[in-house]
Structures are given as structure tokens and as C-alpha cells.
Scaffold this active site. Structure first.
Site, PDB file in Angstrom:
ATOM      1  N   LYS A   1       9.003  -0.342  14.246  1.00  9.17           N
ATOM      2  CA  LYS A   1       9.975  -0.513  13.291  1.00  9.17           C
ATOM      3  C   LYS A   1      10.664   0.881  13.108  1.00  9.17           C
ATOM      4  CE  LYS A   1       5.699  -0.748   9.627  1.00  9.17           C
ATOM      5  NZ  LYS A   1       4.516  -0.404   8.861  1.00  9.17           N
TER       6      LYS A   1
ATOM      7  N   GLU B   1      -4.841  -6.653  15.265  1.00  6.86           N
ATOM      8  CA  GLU B   1      -4.868  -4.954  14.711  1.00  6.86           C
ATOM      9  C   GLU B   1      -5.786  -4.004  14.591  1.00  6.86           C
ATOM     10  OE1 GLU B   1      -2.773  -4.244  10.342  1.00  6.86           O
ATOM     11  OE2 GLU B   1      -0.854  -4.820  11.673  1.00  6.86           O
TER      12      GLU B   1
ATOM     13  N   LYS C   1       0.938  -1.218   0.111  1.00  8.40           N
ATOM     14  CA  LYS C   1       0.431   0.156   0.345  1.00  8.40           C
ATOM     15  C   LYS C   1       0.934   1.046   0.181  1.00  8.40           C
ATOM     16  CE  LYS C   1      -3.332   2.671   2.479  1.00  8.40           C
ATOM     17  NZ  LYS C   1      -4.282   2.068   3.933  1.00  8.40           N
TER      18      LYS C   1
ATOM     19  N   GLU D   1      10.214  -4.544   4.577  1.00  9.26           N
ATOM     20  CA  GLU D   1      10.861  -6.084   4.006  1.00  9.26           C
ATOM     21  C   GLU D   1      10.184  -6.382   2.583  1.00  9.26           C
ATOM     22  OE1 GLU D   1       8.679  -4.483   7.041  1.00  9.26           O
ATOM     23  OE2 GLU D   1       8.515  -6.393   8.236  1.00  9.26           O
TER      24      GLU D   1
ATOM     25  N   HIS E   1      -5.245 -33.212  17.857  1.00 10.58           N
ATOM     26  CA  HIS E   1      -3.755 -33.777  18.202  1.00 10.58           C
ATOM     27  C   HIS E   1      -2.643 -33.517  18.533  1.00 10.58           C
ATOM     28  CE1 HIS E   1      -6.083 -37.838  16.627  1.00 10.58           C
ATOM     29  NE2 HIS E   1      -6.285 -37.090  15.591  1.00 10.58           N
TER      30      HIS E   1
ATOM     31  N   GLY F   1      -5.125  -1.736   4.732  1.00  9.49           N
ATOM     32  CA  GLY F   1      -4.441  -3.052   4.480  1.00  9.49           C
ATOM     33  C   GLY F   1      -5.099  -4.302   4.929  1.00  9.49           C
ATOM     34  N   ARG F   2      -5.090  -4.467   6.219  1.00 11.07           N
ATOM     35  CA  ARG F   2      -5.754  -6.019   5.886  1.00 11.07           C
ATOM     36  C   ARG F   2      -7.479  -5.565   6.260  1.00 11.07           C
ATOM     37  NH1 ARG F   2      -5.032  -2.394  10.686  1.00 11.07           N
ATOM     38  NH2 ARG F   2      -6.048  -1.427  11.432  1.00 11.07           N
TER      39      ARG F   2
HETATM   40  O1  LIG Z   1       1.071  -2.647   2.374  1.00 13.68           O
HETATM   41  P1  LIG Z   1       2.081  -2.348   3.591  1.00 13.68           P
HETATM   42  O2  LIG Z   1       2.170  -0.317   3.340  1.00 13.68           O
HETATM   43  O3  LIG Z   1       2.869  -2.831   3.304  1.00 13.68           O
HETATM   44  O4  LIG Z   1       1.912  -2.059   4.412  1.00 13.68           O
HETATM   45  C1  LIG Z   1       2.407  -4.464   5.378  1.00 13.68           C
HETATM   46  C2  LIG Z   1       1.641  -4.213   6.424  1.00 13.68           C
HETATM   47  O5  LIG Z   1       2.253  -3.131   7.627  1.00 13.68           O
HETATM   48  C3  LIG Z   1       1.961  -2.799   8.288  1.00 13.68           C
HETATM   49  O6  LIG Z   1       3.407  -2.192   9.202  1.00 13.68           O
HETATM   50  C4  LIG Z   1       0.673  -2.734   8.918  1.00 13.68           C
HETATM   51  O7  LIG Z   1       0.970  -3.379  10.189  1.00 13.68           O
HETATM   52  C5  LIG Z   1      -0.316  -3.704   7.968  1.00 13.68           C
HETATM   53  O8  LIG Z   1      -1.524  -2.824   8.195  1.00 13.68           O
HETATM   54  C6  LIG Z   1       0.191  -3.562   6.562  1.00 13.68           C
HETATM   55  O9  LIG Z   1      -1.088  -4.243   5.817  1.00 13.68           O
END
Ligand SMILES: O=P(O)(O)OC[C@H]1O[C@H](O)[C@H](O)[C@@H](O)[C@@H]1O
Length: 540
Positions: free
Chosen positions: A508, A348, A202, A208, A379, A262-263
Site C-alpha cells: 500500500k 491473512e 472499517k 479502492e 475437470h 475485517g475478515r
Molecule cells: O474495511 P476496510 O478498512 O476498508 O479494509 C478492507 C481490507 O483492507 C485491508 O488492507 C486489510 O488487508 C483487510 O483486512 C481489510 O479487510
């Protein structure tokens, strides 16, 4: 009734119900299932195995009214900026709006843009699937790697696995973790010449994703040459300027908007990998399922409204009974990633401690969400569910039919196991029952006395069960939307903002500050003794 008074009435009623067990409640009312279950089409929610009675449900519905769930719901669908800390609308529902109704944000209808991007992703997905879109060497793509994390990963990952019977496109792979093992293990199996990489982010700043994207870029450029990069990359983002900087051609960039969290983004272009796997038509069915649930959520009375009921039971368990976690137990191997997906969606969204105005909530909010596909969990950790000292509400999911017509006996076993678990949790086994069972086996009295306490199940452990006909794209879309709205209603009752995630920021920031220390480019002075000790242990 004011919210505090509504909570107070619930606390009081829970006190009165304290000594009544689920066994008692079922014994006293043969119609308990009819009273405490609800449906929309083939989707059934059985909440009769929750520790509630008619009065508790009445009070819970009053709580929802006191929290103005109906008003907040209308505000969300109408595009009001209910994400107050980020001043954003919350409109994932518009992404699956299959009606002709406009959705207006800041005075303009967002539906035309949504339809344009959906059409563009569908064209791109079709071109990849048909082989019209070729790699730098003119070969069709056999594999697609999605690079993203959090909301740019979990939705596509979970749904791709869930809809495996509908796959008829190239093979999908997902890289999320910054651990080099993830990208290395994934790319090692693939041929760069026939691999398409989608960078999904986004913000297009997530460390990452950017690190993995650069590694994948090197892999393509290193094997096929720098000129090949353009043919092997596509991107999904709201930050189109940053994508351009990365060097991905704008014809291969699919946008979305800041009012998609995002979620909550699997319905947007973030769903592109799923669309490539199952095709645009099946993806449209997925959106239809979510839209059907949106309509149910908007229209069904609170007491028959599945996401509202699930939320109210959630609030009752978490906040009134004080149960701190819930286990999501899909009896469906293809929903194995649903618990992970719901962890982000739920934790979240509702892992918050202050209300919209910044004051403390003063009650418990979102529970710990965890789980595993049944029967595997049986199990492993079900021992604790049945006989541990902690009561964990469970949520069972089961389809009436699997996709494997020639393996119906497997599915019968799956159903029997699923129902047995909620029955066992509810009923338990008393000392008297355990004793007679052992006596009936002919065991010596002394051994019976010794063993019986170990065979006792306290029971009275609550669960919900969701039943649907079959895990189709439509059913999956509906299921995710059900959970989204459940999380929303819980957040409204707690008075929190379910649509920001400031809690992920501190880690972060500190990771950014630590990186030069890890690399040995800066001294670790100023860090606490533990962090310094750990750095020394790792880096010498
Ligand atoms: O889609 P992006 O901007 O890479 O974000 C990826 C993810 O990282 C963030 O730290 C949030 O905790 C998430 O809500 C998000 O989906």
C-alpha cells in the site's frame, strides 16, 4: 509437555508412520471412521482419511494443551486484548452472542451496543426490503450495490451467493476492485433512480473503496442531481467521523468496533447487504448457527472439538508432514466463493513468520489455501491432485440435501462425485492393479506395459470431509465459525498473532509513492531498474 517437546514427539511419530499408507490404516482397522470422525448436531467431520493414527491424535491433543489452546480460547471469549500488536480485543464472537451473558471490554459490557446496532441495521434492511425507504424520486430500491474490499466485501459476497434460495429482497451487487472495469460494468446495468449504494469500510480510508465510492457518488449526482446523493447512500464503518466527511447522513451509518477484525466482520453491520437480501430473521438464524458453533468450541473436549480437530490436522499436514497447501473443495455451487473467503480468513490471519514476542516461529505456519467448487475442479486441476508430484491435502464439503427438490438426481451425482474423489485420493491404484485392469480389457501385452505407469495413482493422499444436512443460514453461520476457530487454534499452536495483517502495508505504501510517477507528476528516479522499466513500458 512443553511445546517444543510436543512438536518433537510428533516429528518422531511421523517418521515412524512414514511407510504406512492410508490403505494400510483402513485395512487394519474397520472402525477407523468411527474413531476418526466427530459431530456437532448434523455437522460431521470425517478426518479418517488423514495420515494419522490414535497415537498421532493423542500427541496432537497434547500439542494443543502444551500451546494452551484452552487458556487462549478463554482469553479470546473474555475480551482480553489478545491482538497484542494492535492492543485490541478479538470479539467477533460477541457479535453473535445470542445468550444474555455480558461481554466486557475495558470494564464495560459491549452487548447493549451490539444489540442496538443490530436492531438499527434490521430496521434499515426491513425499510429497504419493504419499500418504505424510498429513493430520491420516491421509487422503491430494486438494487443495492455494496462498495468495499477484503473483509468489507468477501463475507457479504460469499454469503449472499451461498444463501441465494433465501433471497426475497432487492438484488445485491458488489464492487471491490479499484479497476474501473468493476464499477463500470456493475453500474452500467443499473438504474440510478432505484439503486442504493452501501459504502463498507472499517477504516473508511481504503483507497479502492474510497475511489469506487466517489465514482458511484458522481454517477448518482450526475444523473439525479447533487441533492439526491443523501437518499441513495448508506455506510458501514468504525470511523464515523470520516463517513460524516464523505457526506453520508448519520441516520444511515452503521457502526462497529475496533475489536472486530475485517475478515471476521460479516456478523457485524458489514453483513447489512446480506440482511437486505435474506431479511433480518434469516440473518438472525445465520448468527445463531455461529453462536452454536462458538458453544461447541468452548465446551467440547479437545479430542471431539471440530475446529480443534481441523486445526490439529492442519498443523500435522503443514508443519509435521510439510505439505504446503490445502485445497478447499465445496461440492456446492453456492459455496463457489468460499475458497476466496477462506483465503483472506486463513492466509491473512496465519501468514506470519514471527511469534507474539517478535521472535521467529522456527516452523512452518499457514498453508496456501485455494480451491474451487466441485465438480468443476474435477475437470480442471484434479489431475494434479491425483497424479502430480505434490501432495495437497483436500477439504471436501457436501450437504446431504440440496434446495432443488425436483432435481434430486443432480444432488445424488454431486454426492457420488464428492465421495469418489476422497476415495480415489486415499486408495490410489497400484501398478499391479493398473496392469490387471488393462489386461482384462484384452490389450496387447506390449501396450499394457507402455500404458500401465500412466494409469497408476499413488494414493495415500489425505483429505477431510465435512458433511451437513443442508446449506441453511444456520448451517452457513456454523460453517464460517468453524473455520474461524480452526484458524485461531492453528495460530495459537504456532504462537503467532492471527489478528493483525502488517503484511499488506508495504504494498500500500509503495503504491501511494508510485501514483505520482504513474501520473507523470514525479520522476521515477530512485526506483529499481525493473520498476522503472515497467513504468516506462506502461506509461511511455
Ligand atoms: O474495511 P476496510 O478498512 O476498508 O479494509 C478492507 C481490507 O483492507 C485491508 O488492507 C486489510 O488487508 C483487510 O483486512 C481489510 O479487510
Amino acid at each position: 509437555m512443553a511445546l517444543d517437546a510436543a512438536f518433537g514427539a510428533l516429528d518422531q511419530h511421523a517418521e515412524q508412520l512414514k511407510n504406512t499408507t492410508l490403505r494400510d490404516l483402513f485395512a487394519a482397522d474397520p472402525e477407523r471412521f468411527e474413531k476418526f470422525s466427530a459431530r456437532t448436531d448434523d455437522l460431521l467431520l470425517d478426518y479418517s482419511k488423514s495420515k494419522i493414527d490414535v497415537k498421532a491424535m493423542d500427541l496432537l491433543v497434547q500439542l494443543a494443551k502444551a500451546a494452551d489452546v484452552e487458556g487462549r480460547r478463554a482469553a479470546m471469549f473474555a475480551g482480553e486484548k489478545i491482538n497484542v500488536t494492535e492492543q485490541r480485543a478479538v470479539l467477533h464472537t460477541a457479535l453473535r452472542n445470542r445468550s444474555d451473558d455480558p461481554v466486557v471490554v475495558d470494564g464495560s459490557d459491549v452487548m447493549p451496543d451490539i444489540r442496538d446496532v443490530l436492531a438499527a441495521t434490521a430496521d434499515f434492511a426491513e425499510a429497504v426490503r419493504s419499500g418504505d425507504l424510498r429513493s430520491s424520486s420516491g421509487a422503491p430500491f430494486t438494487d443495492v450495490v455494496n462498495i468495499g474490499i477484503g473483509g468489507s466485501d468477501l463475507g457479504p459476497v460469499m454469503t449472499t451467493l451461498a444463501l441465494a434460495p433465501y433471497h426475497d429482497g432487492p438484488e445485491l451487487h458488489y464492487v471491490s476492485n479499484v479497476d474501473g472495469a468493476h464499477v463500470a460494468d456493475t453500474l452500467e446495468k443499473l438504474d440510478p433512480e432505484t439503486t442504493l449504494i452501501i459504502v463498507a469500510s472499517k477504516t473508511f480510508t481504503t483507497i479502492e473503496t474510497m475511489t469506487n465510492a466517489r465514482t458511484a457518488r458522481k454517477w448518482i449526482a450526475g444523473t439525479l442531481g447533487e441533492d439526491a446523493v443523501g437518499d441513495h447512500f448508506a455506510a458501514v464503518s468504525t470511523a464515523l467521523d470520516k463517513v460524516a466527511e464523505f457526506g453520508i447522513d448519520e441516520s444511515r451509518v452503521f457502526g462497529f468496533w475496533d475489536w472486530v477484525g475485517g475478515r471476521y466482520s460479516v456478523w457485524s453491520a458489514i453483513g447489512l447487504p446480506l440482511m437486505i437480501a435474506i431479511g433480518p430473521d434469516a440473518f438472525a438464524d445465520f448468527l445463531e448457527g455461529a453462536h452454536a458453533l462458538d458453544n461447541h468450541f468452548k465446551e467440547a473436549p479437545l479430542g471431539q472439538n471440530l475446529p480443534v480437530l481441523m486445526a490439529l490436522i492442519g498443523v500435522w499436514n503443514r508443519d509435521v508432514l510439510g505439505l504446503s497447501s490445502r485445497a478447499v473443495l465445496p461440492y456446492d455451487q453456492r459455496l463457489a466463493r468460499l475458497p476466496a473467503y477462506l483465503q483472506q480468513l486463513d492466509m491473512e490471519s496465519n501468514g506470519k513468520r514471527v511469534k507474539l514476542d517478535g521472535s521467529p516461529v522456527g516452523r512452518e505456519t499457514g498453508p496456501l489455501v485455494w480451491g474451487e467448487a466441485g465438480t468443476n475442479g474435477q475437470h480442471a486441476f484434479y489431475q494434479l491432485l491425483h497424479q502430480g508430484t505434490t501432495v495437497i491435502p483436500c477439504e471436501f464439503l457436501i450437504a446431504a440435501n440440496g434446495h432443488e427438490d425436483d432435481l434430486k438426481h443432480h444432488h445424488d451425482l454431486l454426492i457420488a462425485n464428492c465421495l469418489a474423489q476422497s476415495e480415489a485420493l486415499m486408495l490410489g491404484r497400484t501398478l499391479k492393479e493398473a496392469t490387471s485392469m488393462l489386461e482384462a480389457s484384452g490389450m496387447a501385452d506390449e501396450d499394457v506395459r507402455r500404458l500401465a505407469p500412466h494409469k497408476v495413482f499413488p494414493g495415500d493422499r489425505p483429505s477431510l470431509t465435512l458433511v451437513h444436512d443442508k446449506l441453511t443460514p444456520f448451517a452457513l453461520g456454523r460453517l464460517i465459525a468453524l473455520y474461524e476457530h480452526r484458524v485461531f487454534v492453528e495460530g495459537v499452536v504456532w504462537g503467532i498473532n492471527s489478528f493483525d495483517q502488517w503484511g499488506v502495508e508495504l504494498g500500500k505504501e509503495l503504491a501511494t509513492a508510485l501514483l505520482p510517477m504513474v501520473k507523470g507528476e514525479a520522476p521515477a528516479s530512485g526506483k529499481d531498474a525493473s520498476t522503472q522499466g515497467l513504468l516506462a513500458a506502461l506509461k511511455g
